[in-house]
Write a protein that holds these residues in place. Structure first.
Motif, PDB file in Angstrom:
ATOM      1  N   UNK A  15       9.428  31.316 -17.401  1.00  0.00           N
ATOM      2  CA  UNK A  15       9.409  31.789 -16.027  1.00  0.00           C
ATOM      3  C   UNK A  15      10.522  31.118 -15.217  1.00  0.00           C
ATOM      4  N   UNK A  16      11.124  31.889 -14.326  1.00  0.00           N
ATOM      5  CA  UNK A  16      12.178  31.365 -13.464  1.00  0.00           C
ATOM      6  C   UNK A  16      11.556  30.406 -12.444  1.00  0.00           C
ATOM      7  N   UNK A  17      12.254  29.320 -12.180  1.00  0.00           N
ATOM      8  CA  UNK A  17      11.796  28.333 -11.191  1.00  0.00           C
ATOM      9  C   UNK A  17      12.740  28.332  -9.998  1.00  0.00           C
ATOM     10  N   UNK A  18      12.163  28.004  -8.815  1.00  0.00           N
ATOM     11  CA  UNK A  18      12.931  28.042  -7.581  1.00  0.00           C
ATOM     12  C   UNK A  18      12.625  26.812  -6.726  1.00  0.00           C
ATOM     13  N   UNK A  19      13.566  26.485  -5.856  1.00  0.00           N
ATOM     14  CA  UNK A  19      13.376  25.351  -4.929  1.00  0.00           C
ATOM     15  C   UNK A  19      12.670  25.830  -3.666  1.00  0.00           C
ATOM     16  N   UNK A  20      11.766  24.993  -3.162  1.00  0.00           N
ATOM     17  CA  UNK A  20      11.062  25.298  -1.918  1.00  0.00           C
ATOM     18  C   UNK A  20      10.518  24.017  -1.321  1.00  0.00           C
ATOM     19  N   UNK A  21       9.970  24.142  -0.106  1.00  0.00           N
ATOM     20  CA  UNK A  21       9.390  22.975   0.551  1.00  0.00           C
ATOM     21  C   UNK A  21       8.268  22.384  -0.296  1.00  0.00           C
ATOM     22  N   UNK A  43       0.818  -1.230   0.000  1.00  0.00           N
ATOM     23  CA  UNK A  43       0.000   0.000   0.000  1.00  0.00           C
ATOM     24  C   UNK A  43       0.844   1.270   0.000  1.00  0.00           C
ATOM     25  N   UNK A  44       1.884   1.289  -0.822  1.00  0.00           N
ATOM     26  CA  UNK A  44       2.657   2.509  -1.015  1.00  0.00           C
ATOM     27  C   UNK A  44       2.102   3.253  -2.222  1.00  0.00           C
ATOM     28  N   UNK A  45       1.623   4.477  -1.985  1.00  0.00           N
ATOM     29  CA  UNK A  45       1.074   5.298  -3.058  1.00  0.00           C
ATOM     30  C   UNK A  45       2.085   6.383  -3.445  1.00  0.00           C
ATOM     31  N   UNK A  46       2.135   6.667  -4.733  1.00  0.00           N
ATOM     32  CA  UNK A  46       2.999   7.732  -5.235  1.00  0.00           C
ATOM     33  C   UNK A  46       2.134   8.674  -6.066  1.00  0.00           C
ATOM     34  N   UNK A  47       1.955   9.873  -5.571  1.00  0.00           N
ATOM     35  CA  UNK A  47       1.121  10.861  -6.261  1.00  0.00           C
ATOM     36  C   UNK A  47       1.848  11.376  -7.503  1.00  0.00           C
ATOM     37  N   UNK A  48       1.132  11.580  -8.613  1.00  0.00           N
ATOM     38  CA  UNK A  48       1.790  12.109  -9.823  1.00  0.00           C
ATOM     39  C   UNK A  48       2.495  13.433  -9.596  1.00  0.00           C
ATOM     40  N   UNK A  49       1.941  14.284  -8.710  1.00  0.00           N
ATOM     41  CA  UNK A  49       2.581  15.571  -8.426  1.00  0.00           C
ATOM     42  C   UNK A  49       3.972  15.391  -7.828  1.00  0.00           C
ATOM     43  N   UNK A  50       4.142  14.341  -7.049  1.00  0.00           N
ATOM     44  CA  UNK A  50       5.422  14.091  -6.381  1.00  0.00           C
ATOM     45  C   UNK A  50       6.525  13.861  -7.403  1.00  0.00           C
ATOM     46  N   UNK A  51       6.196  13.196  -8.488  1.00  0.00           N
ATOM     47  CA  UNK A  51       7.183  12.836  -9.506  1.00  0.00           C
ATOM     48  C   UNK A  51       7.305  13.888 -10.602  1.00  0.00           C
ATOM     49  N   UNK A  52       6.348  14.834 -10.656  1.00  0.00           N
ATOM     50  CA  UNK A  52       6.309  15.769 -11.782  1.00  0.00           C
ATOM     51  C   UNK A  52       6.928  17.128 -11.491  1.00  0.00           C
ATOM     52  N   UNK A  53       6.948  17.539 -10.221  1.00  0.00           N
ATOM     53  CA  UNK A  53       7.362  18.901  -9.905  1.00  0.00           C
ATOM     54  C   UNK A  53       8.713  18.901  -9.184  1.00  0.00           C
ATOM     55  N   UNK A  54       9.758  19.246  -9.911  1.00  0.00           N
ATOM     56  CA  UNK A  54      11.107  19.207  -9.336  1.00  0.00           C
ATOM     57  C   UNK A  54      11.480  20.491  -8.595  1.00  0.00           C
ATOM     58  N   UNK A  55      10.480  21.311  -8.272  1.00  0.00           N
ATOM     59  CA  UNK A  55      10.738  22.496  -7.439  1.00  0.00           C
ATOM     60  C   UNK A  55      10.653  22.168  -5.953  1.00  0.00           C
ATOM     61  N   UNK A  56       9.980  21.094  -5.624  1.00  0.00           N
ATOM     62  CA  UNK A  56       9.760  20.750  -4.221  1.00  0.00           C
ATOM     63  C   UNK A  56      10.826  19.797  -3.705  1.00  0.00           C
ATOM     64  N   UNK A  57      11.197  19.956  -2.429  1.00  0.00           N
ATOM     65  CA  UNK A  57      12.183  19.075  -1.806  1.00  0.00           C
ATOM     66  C   UNK A  57      11.719  17.623  -1.803  1.00  0.00           C
ATOM     67  N   UNK A  58      10.409  17.419  -1.677  1.00  0.00           N
ATOM     68  CA  UNK A  58       9.898  16.044  -1.631  1.00  0.00           C
ATOM     69  C   UNK A  58      10.232  15.275  -2.909  1.00  0.00           C
TER      70      UNK A  58
END
Length: 476
Positions: A470-476, A343-358
């Motif tokens: 647009x400029x991209x930045x790292x964040x939580x 039961x490990x779920x991986x949300x598409x947002x987690x794998x798609x957005x490389x701005x987040x630390x997660x």
């Protein structure tokens, strides 16, 4: 002693004022630096800021369907900025002013946190303890995941502050004001209903505790903090029931008096869910509830890092407890293996957005090797035992409630998002009894370094996507 009293009183008033000024100046400085490099709405702000600006213009019927939270954040912002615009005769409802509402919420959070600590530990009245509580309040105010979003127009700072304010009012016995702030907290963020329910649970637990103490004059704090208290509570309730209608009615009246407002908030929320057809407003496609037990595991790893100054102090007791309960540990390890595998779920947002630390945590930790997610199981179990050790000085009902409500908060979430961990962490940390200066200082250094790194990365380590200018930045 009398000669030292004026000195203590002066220090007790001067120290908070000085700390507050330092916190305000440093926060405003960081705020202006971030605004200088990112004056335009960033990430989720592209939805929040235009919506708030519409409300500032009185367009309350226009709604962006991509927004999934209720409009509490925008209504509160408009309630502050529209009168200010009228007084100044200029439109201040822009990105700068909207973000600034979170800065003032941050200052309010410091005050609220400091006062919660005073209510939880009234015996800590000497100068040394007061200074410890002051530094503790600073640490929790600059808790990295929460503090960073002080500088953007997100819901986290105000939503968290309202839950903390509700808790403070409940501790003060404000049976009308606490449900009011609880209602506003839910209107800012729907998932706050879990923490409103937790506070209501604590309110009812307090009434029952007073009833048990009244009926059992020899009840010791040690019993209240142990599993034996549950048996004492059950026995007391049975005796109360057997005494007849008057005793039952009096206890029921006391419970209802303390929780009626929260019940009304719960009923209103239930009505909203039925009317809305679900918890989420707007786009629901990315916010489907699941049964994601590994979220508890991720939170435990999060706790190991951010509670490390306190966990270090109880490592010996934790290891002794682990060895003593080795059979339980073995069962937990097997259970964790089964849960992670099936039961490990991986949300598409987690794998798609490389701005987040997660994104990087998942890629470089959990996906670096197929065994890694299993190798972390001992850390999860160690963290669970550590949390149990850290809050062992709280009432047994709090311990049961805490583990229950963090599960209700986190397990339905499919997305691994550090912001979901803010309130669970703060509720745990607020109930850790402070004893050593070195832990508080270590915590401050840890949080300061993480905040400095986060702000530095956000401001300087920019990058671009191939399909966007647009400029991209790292964040939580």
């Amino acid at each position: 002693m009398k000669g030292n009293l004026p000195t203590f009183l002066n220090a007790s008033h001067a120290a908070p004022a000085a700390v507050y000024m330092l916190l305000a100046l440093s926060t405003l400085c960081i705020f202006n630096m971030i605004y200088a490099v990112q004056p335009l709405p960033f990430l989720d702000e592209i939805f929040h800021i235009p919506q708030a600006e519409k409300y500032c213009r009185g367009l309350f019927r226009e709604w962006d369907p991509k927004i999934t939270t209720l409009p509490g954040l925008y209504l509160l912002s408009v309630g502050v900025l529209m009168p200010l615009s009228t007084v100044l005769r200029i439109d201040v409802c822009g990105t700068y002013a909207l973000r600034m509402t979170n800065v003032f919420a941050c200052f309010a959070n410091f005050y609220i946190i400091h006062n919660i600590q005073k209510r939880l530990y009234p015996e800590r009245r000497d100068l040394d303890s007061s200074l410890q509580d002051l530094l503790s309040a600073v640490n929790l105010t600059i808790f990295p995941v929460l503090y960073f979003f002080t500088f953007l127009y997100y819901t986290d700072v105000i939503a968290t502050g309202l839950i903390l304010l509700t808790y403070l009012l409940q501790l003060d016995g404000r049976t009308l004001l606490a449900p009011l702030t609880a209602f506003i907290a839910v209107v800012v963020r729907q998932t706050n209903i879990v923490w409103v329910a937790f506070i209501a649970f604590l309110s009812i637990s307090h009434v029952l505790k007073l009833h048990v103490i009244q009926c059992n004059s020899r009840l010791s704090p040690k019993v209240v903090r142990s599993a034996k208290y549950l048996q004492v509570l059950l026995d007391t309730l049975l005796r109360t029931w057997n005494r007849g209608f008057t005793s039952r009615a009096q206890l029921a009246n006391n419970i209802l008096y303390s929780s009626a407002g929260f019940i009304v908030v719960g009923l209103c929320f239930l009505g909203f869910v039925l009317w809305n057809g679900g918890l989420v407003v707007g786009d629901r496609s990315a916010h489907q509830a699941v049964f994601n037990i590994p979220q508890i595991f991720y939170f435990s790893l999060f706790l190991v890092i951010f509670s490390s100054p306190y966990i270090v102090g109880c490592v010996k007791q934790v290891l002794v407890s682990v060895i003593k309960h080795w059979k339980l540990v073995l069962v937990l390890m097997i259970g964790c293996i089964i849960i992670i595998h099936f039961s490990t779920y991986v949300h598409p947002y987690l794998l798609a957005d490389n701005r987040h630390y997660t994104f990087y945590v998942w890629k470089r930790l959990y996906e670096s090797h197929f065994l890694m997610k299993y190798l972390l199981i001992p850390v999860y179990i160690f963290s669970a035992f550590s949390v149990n050790q850290l809050i062992k000085e709280t009432d047994m009902t709090f311990q049961i409630g805490y583990f229950t409500f963090i599960s209700l908060c986190l397990v339905p979430q499919k997305l691994l998002e550090f912001r979901y961990f803010i309130v669970p962490f703060l509720m745990l940390r607020l109930h850790i009894c402070l004893k050593a200066w070195w832990q508080l200082i270590a915590e401050f250094i840890l949080f300061f370094c993480i905040n400095a790194s986060t702000v530095y990365l956000f401001m300087t380590r920019t990058f671009y996507w191939s399909d966007s200018e647009e400029v991209q930045r790292f964040l939580w």
